[in-house]
Design a protein around this motif. Structure first.
Motif, short mmCIF file in Angstrom:
data_model
loop_
_atom_site.label_atom_id
_atom_site.label_comp_id
_atom_site.label_asym_id
_atom_site.label_seq_id
_atom_site.Cartn_x
_atom_site.Cartn_y
_atom_site.Cartn_z
N TRP A 32 0.84 -1.20 0.00
CA TRP A 32 0.00 0.00 0.00
C TRP A 32 0.87 1.25 0.00
O TRP A 32 2.08 1.19 0.25
N ALA A 33 0.24 2.39 -0.30
CA ALA A 33 0.94 3.67 -0.30
C ALA A 33 -0.06 4.79 -0.07
O ALA A 33 -1.22 4.71 -0.53
N TRP A 34 0.38 5.84 0.62
CA TRP A 34 -0.45 7.03 0.78
C TRP A 34 -0.43 7.84 -0.51
O TRP A 34 0.59 7.90 -1.20
N ALA B 114 3.45 1.47 -7.23
CA ALA B 114 4.15 2.70 -7.62
C ALA B 114 3.66 3.20 -8.98
O ALA B 114 3.50 4.41 -9.19
N GLU B 115 3.42 2.29 -9.91
CA GLU B 115 2.93 2.70 -11.23
C GLU B 115 1.56 3.35 -11.13
O GLU B 115 1.28 4.36 -11.78
N LEU B 116 0.68 2.78 -10.32
CA LEU B 116 -0.65 3.35 -10.17
C LEU B 116 -0.58 4.68 -9.41
O LEU B 116 -1.35 5.61 -9.70
N HIS B 117 0.33 4.77 -8.44
CA HIS B 117 0.52 6.02 -7.70
C HIS B 117 0.93 7.13 -8.67
O HIS B 117 0.42 8.26 -8.59
N ALA B 118 1.84 6.82 -9.60
CA ALA B 118 2.28 7.82 -10.57
C ALA B 118 1.14 8.26 -11.48
O ALA B 118 1.01 9.45 -11.80
N ARG B 119 0.32 7.32 -11.90
CA ARG B 119 -0.83 7.66 -12.74
C ARG B 119 -1.81 8.55 -11.98
O ARG B 119 -2.34 9.51 -12.52
N ALA B 120 -2.02 8.23 -10.69
CA ALA B 120 -2.94 9.02 -9.87
C ALA B 120 -2.41 10.44 -9.69
O ALA B 120 -3.15 11.42 -9.78
N ALA B 121 -1.11 10.56 -9.42
CA ALA B 121 -0.51 11.87 -9.18
C ALA B 121 -0.58 12.77 -10.41
O ALA B 121 -0.61 14.00 -10.28
N ALA B 122 -0.61 12.16 -11.59
CA ALA B 122 -0.61 12.94 -12.84
C ALA B 122 -2.01 13.40 -13.24
O ALA B 122 -2.15 14.20 -14.18
N LEU B 123 -3.03 12.94 -12.55
CA LEU B 123 -4.39 13.31 -12.93
C LEU B 123 -4.71 14.75 -12.56
O LEU B 123 -4.33 15.22 -11.49
N PRO B 124 -5.43 15.47 -13.40
CA PRO B 124 -5.90 16.81 -13.03
C PRO B 124 -7.15 16.71 -12.15
O PRO B 124 -7.78 15.66 -12.09
N GLY B 125 -7.48 17.79 -11.48
CA GLY B 125 -8.73 17.84 -10.74
C GLY B 125 -8.63 17.53 -9.27
O GLY B 125 -9.67 17.46 -8.58
N TRP B 126 -7.42 17.35 -8.73
CA TRP B 126 -7.29 17.12 -7.29
C TRP B 126 -7.74 18.37 -6.54
O TRP B 126 -7.41 19.49 -6.94
N PRO B 127 -8.47 18.23 -5.44
CA PRO B 127 -8.87 19.41 -4.64
C PRO B 127 -7.64 20.17 -4.13
O PRO B 127 -6.64 19.55 -3.74
N ASP B 128 -7.71 21.49 -4.13
CA ASP B 128 -6.58 22.31 -3.67
C ASP B 128 -6.25 22.07 -2.21
O ASP B 128 -5.10 22.24 -1.79
#
Length: 296
Positions: A132-134, A183-197
């Motif tokens: 798992w990862a935060w 880690a691969e899924l974490h990188a994909r998640a981090a690259a997504l737009p639309g995260w709350p500020d």
């Protein structure tokens, strides 16, 4: 006075069986891999009431609960419990900080979820997450919006059935491969737009629970108990635990959610084996390949 089992508890990365005695509070019995467990169910399965804010409110009617039910709550207590739930979005004003996480249970089985920061990794242990990862931390509603964004954009669910998790637990790829998938899924998640500020991003640091769960050398699961019955015994050598599941050396899986609500005691006659209803689990060769799916 009786002590009623409340199921498995994970504290400081270690499993224990929880107990509740009305008027005497809660206690726990730590579990050690390699120990012999033997217990028998007494009387009837009772509703455990509602656990909230570190305190248990007993069921007002002392209702009985069916042996096959996944929760040791009567319908009324379950409704009351659900009326004050993060999962049901009834706690929007909760001032605590929450964390968004990725949890890996097996090849192709990854979910996204949220947990109160103060709980640390307890939620991951309770679910049986092997790796798992935060992803981020912030207010509850920002964490909830991020969870929904990631589920939709990455095509991952917020729940995976325990039956699927336990079926692959003894045949997992090595730790580096598990970490790579997270880690691969974490990188994909981090690259997504639309995260709350208001949600703070957290860098990828993959953690692994294989040692805590005792997964090395775990026998392939062969049977799982389907219910406890009055006078029914469970006997075996404990070799691992993950989420709510206890793994025995003979391939038996004990879902501790089914122990909750029972008074458990040592067999008076030194029972030689397990005598509660069980279901066979298909062998690894008979199982279909794991595929990511939606909610169960």
């Amino acid at each position: 006075m009786s002590w009623w089992c409340t199921g498995i508890r994970w504290k400081d990365g270690q499993p224990a069986i929880g107990w509740y005695g009305q008027g005497r509070g809660e206690r726990a019995s730590p579990l050690t891999y390699g120990q012999r467990l033997a217990f028998v169910a007494r009387g009837e399965r009772r509703c455990l009431g509602v656990w909230r804010s570190g305190k248990r409110t007993p069921c007002p009617t002392g209702a009985t609960v069916p042996g096959r039910a996944g929760s040791a709550q009567c319908p009324e207590c379950a409704r009351l419990d659900g009326s004050f739930s993060v999962a049901a979005d009834t706690r929007a004003a909760d001032p605590r900080t929450y964390r968004v996480y990725l949890a890996w249970f097996g090849p192709g089985m990854v979910k996204v979820g949220i947990t109160a920061e103060e709980r640390g990794r307890a939620r991951l242990l309770e679910q049986g997450a092997v790796a798992w990862a935060w992803l981020g931390r912030g207010p509850l509603m920002a964490a909830r919006r991020t969870e929904e964004l990631l589920r939709a954009a990455l095509g991952v669910p917020d729940r995976i059935a325990y039956a699927r998790k336990r079926a692959v637990r003894a045949q997992l790829p090595a730790a580096p491969e598990r970490a790579r998938e997270v880690a691969e899924l974490h990188a994909r998640a981090a690259a997504l737009p639309g995260w709350p500020d208001s949600l703070e991003r957290v860098g990828c640091e993959v953690a692994d629970h294989a040692a805590a769960f005792g997964l090395e050398g775990l026998p392939d699961p062969a049977r799982v108990i389907t219910e406890m019955v009055p006078g029914g015994a469970v006997v075996g050598e404990l070799v691992g635990a993950a989420g709510p599941d206890l793994h025995f050396a003979d391939g038996l899986i004990v879902d501790t959610r089914l122990l909750a609500g029972w008074e458990l005691a040592a067999p008076a006659d030194g029972a030689a084996g397990t005598s509660v209803p069980v279901a066979e689990i298909p062998s690894a060769a008979e199982r279909p390949p794991a595929e990511q799916d939606g909610l169960f």
